[in-house]
Design an enzyme around this catalytic site. Structure first.
Site, PDB file in Angstrom:
ATOM      1  N   HIS A 148      41.965  48.853  34.151  1.00 19.55           N
ATOM      2  CA  HIS A 148      41.356  49.007  34.904  1.00 19.55           C
ATOM      3  C   HIS A 148      42.074  50.427  35.209  1.00 19.55           C
ATOM      4  O   HIS A 148      42.886  50.967  35.543  1.00 19.55           O
ATOM      5  CB  HIS A 148      41.635  48.397  36.753  1.00 19.55           C
ATOM      6  CG  HIS A 148      40.839  48.571  37.366  1.00 19.55           C
ATOM      7  ND1 HIS A 148      41.499  49.324  38.515  1.00 19.55           N
ATOM      8  CD2 HIS A 148      39.725  47.625  38.423  1.00 19.55           C
ATOM      9  CE1 HIS A 148      40.458  49.922  39.562  1.00 19.55           C
ATOM     10  NE2 HIS A 148      40.031  48.564  39.536  1.00 19.55           N
ATOM     11  N   ASP A 202      49.972  44.378  36.060  1.00 17.57           N
ATOM     12  CA  ASP A 202      48.576  44.457  36.939  1.00 17.57           C
ATOM     13  C   ASP A 202      48.105  42.855  37.275  1.00 17.57           C
ATOM     14  O   ASP A 202      47.497  42.820  36.240  1.00 17.57           O
ATOM     15  CB  ASP A 202      47.158  45.390  36.687  1.00 17.57           C
ATOM     16  CG  ASP A 202      46.491  45.694  37.674  1.00 17.57           C
ATOM     17  OD1 ASP A 202      46.385  45.063  38.640  1.00 17.57           O
ATOM     18  OD2 ASP A 202      45.635  46.153  37.295  1.00 17.57           O
ATOM     19  N   GLN A 221      43.376  40.575  39.573  1.00 19.60           N
ATOM     20  CA  GLN A 221      42.346  39.619  39.360  1.00 19.60           C
ATOM     21  C   GLN A 221      43.050  38.712  39.131  1.00 19.60           C
ATOM     22  O   GLN A 221      42.427  37.398  39.252  1.00 19.60           O
ATOM     23  CB  GLN A 221      41.964  39.476  37.792  1.00 19.60           C
ATOM     24  CG  GLN A 221      40.818  41.310  37.781  1.00 19.60           C
ATOM     25  CD  GLN A 221      39.495  40.947  39.490  1.00 19.60           C
ATOM     26  OE1 GLN A 221      39.142  40.617  39.229  1.00 19.60           O
ATOM     27  NE2 GLN A 221      39.757  42.241  39.685  1.00 19.60           N
ATOM     28  N   LYS A 235      41.291  41.207  47.369  1.00 23.20           N
ATOM     29  CA  LYS A 235      41.051  40.353  45.889  1.00 23.20           C
ATOM     30  C   LYS A 235      41.532  38.602  46.825  1.00 23.20           C
ATOM     31  O   LYS A 235      41.133  37.734  45.921  1.00 23.20           O
ATOM     32  CB  LYS A 235      42.091  40.346  44.590  1.00 23.20           C
ATOM     33  CG  LYS A 235      42.369  41.851  44.325  1.00 23.20           C
ATOM     34  CD  LYS A 235      40.574  42.805  43.754  1.00 23.20           C
ATOM     35  CE  LYS A 235      40.653  43.805  43.125  1.00 23.20           C
ATOM     36  NZ  LYS A 235      39.122  44.295  43.084  1.00 23.20           N
TER      37      LYS A 235
HETATM   38  C1  LIG Z   1      43.098  45.035  37.511  1.00 22.21           C
HETATM   39  C2  LIG Z   1      42.530  45.108  38.814  1.00 22.21           C
HETATM   40  N1  LIG Z   1      43.574  46.362  39.108  1.00 22.21           N
HETATM   41  C3  LIG Z   1      43.307  47.278  40.324  1.00 22.21           C
HETATM   42  C4  LIG Z   1      42.690  47.109  41.300  1.00 22.21           C
HETATM   43  C5  LIG Z   1      42.897  47.717  42.508  1.00 22.21           C
HETATM   44  O1  LIG Z   1      43.082  47.148  43.239  1.00 22.21           O
HETATM   45  P1  LIG Z   1      43.067  47.473  45.150  1.00 22.21           P
HETATM   46  O2  LIG Z   1      41.813  47.710  45.350  1.00 22.21           O
HETATM   47  O3  LIG Z   1      44.168  47.213  45.598  1.00 22.21           O
HETATM   48  O4  LIG Z   1      44.061  49.453  44.831  1.00 22.21           O
HETATM   49  C6  LIG Z   1      41.885  46.172  40.736  1.00 22.21           C
HETATM   50  C7  LIG Z   1      40.498  46.662  41.560  1.00 22.21           C
HETATM   51  O5  LIG Z   1      39.478  45.867  41.125  1.00 22.21           O
HETATM   52  C8  LIG Z   1      41.490  45.349  39.582  1.00 22.21           C
HETATM   53  O6  LIG Z   1      40.490  45.010  39.815  1.00 22.21           O
END
Ligand SMILES: Cc1ncc(COP(=O)(O)O)c(C=O)c1O
Length: 430
Positions: free
Chosen positions: A142, A218, A221, A244
């Site tokens: 991401h 990260d 998900q 999430k």
């Molecule tokens: C795999 C992944 N990493 C990072 C993020 C970013 O998360 P946040 O909305 O908490 O900044 C997301 C959100 O869509 C995500 O799906």
């Protein structure tokens, strides 16, 4: 309330009665969309819906506990501080971390910026990136776990290196040898928000450790969809996001091996994160407090902890089983859609029930708009993962993600909706 017949020790998918009980906890699932039916929500990978208990916890905090934390001597100040620190304990426990290694942030993106900033700032902790060093990411990231590392490389002269993807949207472990002695940081996703692929964390950690690199996971998900244990995964840092995980927006967590936190330079500075201040200098707090400058997302943290209690009561193994089951049905339905291109594996093995797809000749926005007209909520666009979309040879896609509330009827509606979309646009896409 969760259905009282619920048995969190069983690992099977939810029974119909259990699922009905769970769905009753989410009032938003009864909201009618543009087509007049309850919206079937297939967009939890973007943000989850919230059970009533989470919304009640937010309201209760503001109605009965609200005050600045760690500052006052008055009763309400004690109430809010206790609730806040209790939330740290509960969120850390759920994630298999220890409270002294949990830093509150506003979202996972901020946690990743915190890390990349700290590792780009000269310090005595021994972790500063320099020219000649490498930061390793993967093609699946991401943008939140890519752009901050690009910036870190730009600032320090370190080089960005990445592990490639496979045609079914997994990390290509045959490129693991790109993690060399020059690697100082290996930052990678636990589960892709496009292909749903679950990473073999141990494999990457073993390689990273063998060259002395720090690991950053990260987990945005994964944490709401499968059992997660920070300590057992063996990474140095991980990031998670409340919104999430059935919790409110505005709070997330950086998880760290606690001994590493005090070796990092600070990120945001100001009030609360200091232990002493002179006109020209300041001393910083140790532990998480040293990274929590200014007022904190207190109500959100407390409500996030409530969301995690809710998930724990259901059991993460059972949530995973339920979502896998719905994922199997959805996948077999999508397979029958003429001309569909799935951006991920054609099986539920080692993946989450997140399905990005494109219908050749149809723009994902048209697909999303048609599905919306029949009250099916999917995400469209590049899902903040442009490099992975380019790898798949598409600019963007539609994405359906399954949640703990998803029913078979909703899955059937979605599959029918995708087929109708093709007919509606005159068979283009076949
Ligand atoms: C795999 C992944 N990493 C990072 C993020 C970013 O998360 P946040 O909305 O908490 O900044 C997301 C959100 O869509 C995500 O799906």
């Amino acid at each position: 309330m969760i259905n009282s017949h619920f048995d969190s020790t069983s690992s099977a998918s939810f029974t119909g009665a259990e699922l009905a009980g769970i769905r009753a906890d989410f009032p938003i699932l009864s909201v009618a969309g543009r087509g007049g039916n309850p919206v079937a929500y297939f967009d939890s990978a973007a943000t989850s819906q919230k059970p009533r208990c989470v919304v009640d916890t937010l309201a209760d905090f503001y109605l009965s506990k609200n005050a600045a934390v760690n500052r006052g001597t008055h009763f309400l100040g004690d109430e809010s501080t206790t609730a806040f620190e209790d939330a740290r304990y509960r969120v850390a426990s759920f994630l298999g971390a220890i409270p002294d290694g949990l830093v509150w942030v506003k979202n996972a993106t901020e946690a990743l910026n915190l890390l990349s900033h700290c590792l780009s700032t000269p310090s005595t902790g021994g972790f500063t990136l320099e020219a000649g060093d490498e930061v390793v990411v993967t093609k699946l990231e991401h943008h939140a776990n890519l752009v901050p590392w690009q910036r870190a490389c730009e600032l320090t002269g370190a080089k960005l290196v990445w592990l490639e993807a496979t045609p079914d949207g997994r990390i290509d472990y045959s490129t693991l040898d790109r993690i060399t002695e020059r690697a100082k940081v290996v930052a990678f996703t636990h589960a892709s928000n496009v292909s749903g692929a679950i990473t073999d964390v141990e494999r990457i950690v073993t390689k990273a450790r063998s060259v002395g690199a720090l690991t950053v996971l990260d987990s945005c998900q994964s944490t709401a969809h499968m059992p997660f244990n920070f300590s057992q995964l063996g990474v140095d840092f991980a990031v998670a996001s409340s919104h999430k995980m059935l919790g409110p927006t505005g709070v997330g967590a950086l998880l760290a091996r606690p001994e590493l936190l005090d070796r990092l330079p600070r990120f945001l500075t100001g009030g609360s994160m200091v232990s002493w201040v002179e006109m020209e200098t300041a001393e910083f707090q140790s532990g998480p407090a040293g990274f929590e400058a200014g007022s904190q997302p207190v109500a959100q943290a407390v409500a996030w902890a409530r969301a995690l209690d809710y998930l724990s009561a259901l059991g993460m193994e059972r949530i995973k089983s339920h979502e896998d089951y719905m994922g199997e049905i959805l996948l077999s339905g999508l397979r029958e859609v003429p001309g569909i291109k799935l951006l991920g594996a054609d099986s539920m093995a080692e993946r989450l029930a997140v399905f990005a797809f494109s219908l050749p000749g149809l723009h994902p926005h048209d697909v999303g708009q048609y599905l919306d007209s029949v009250d099916l909520a999917v995400r469209v666009g590049h899902h903040c993962a442009i490099p992975l979309h380019r790898y798949f040879g598409v600019r963007s896609s539609s994405r359906a993600s399954v949640a703990l509330t998803t029913t078979e009827q909703e899955v059937e509606r979605l599959v029918a909706g995708v087929k109708e979309t093709i007919k509606f646009f005159g068979g283009r896409g076949v």
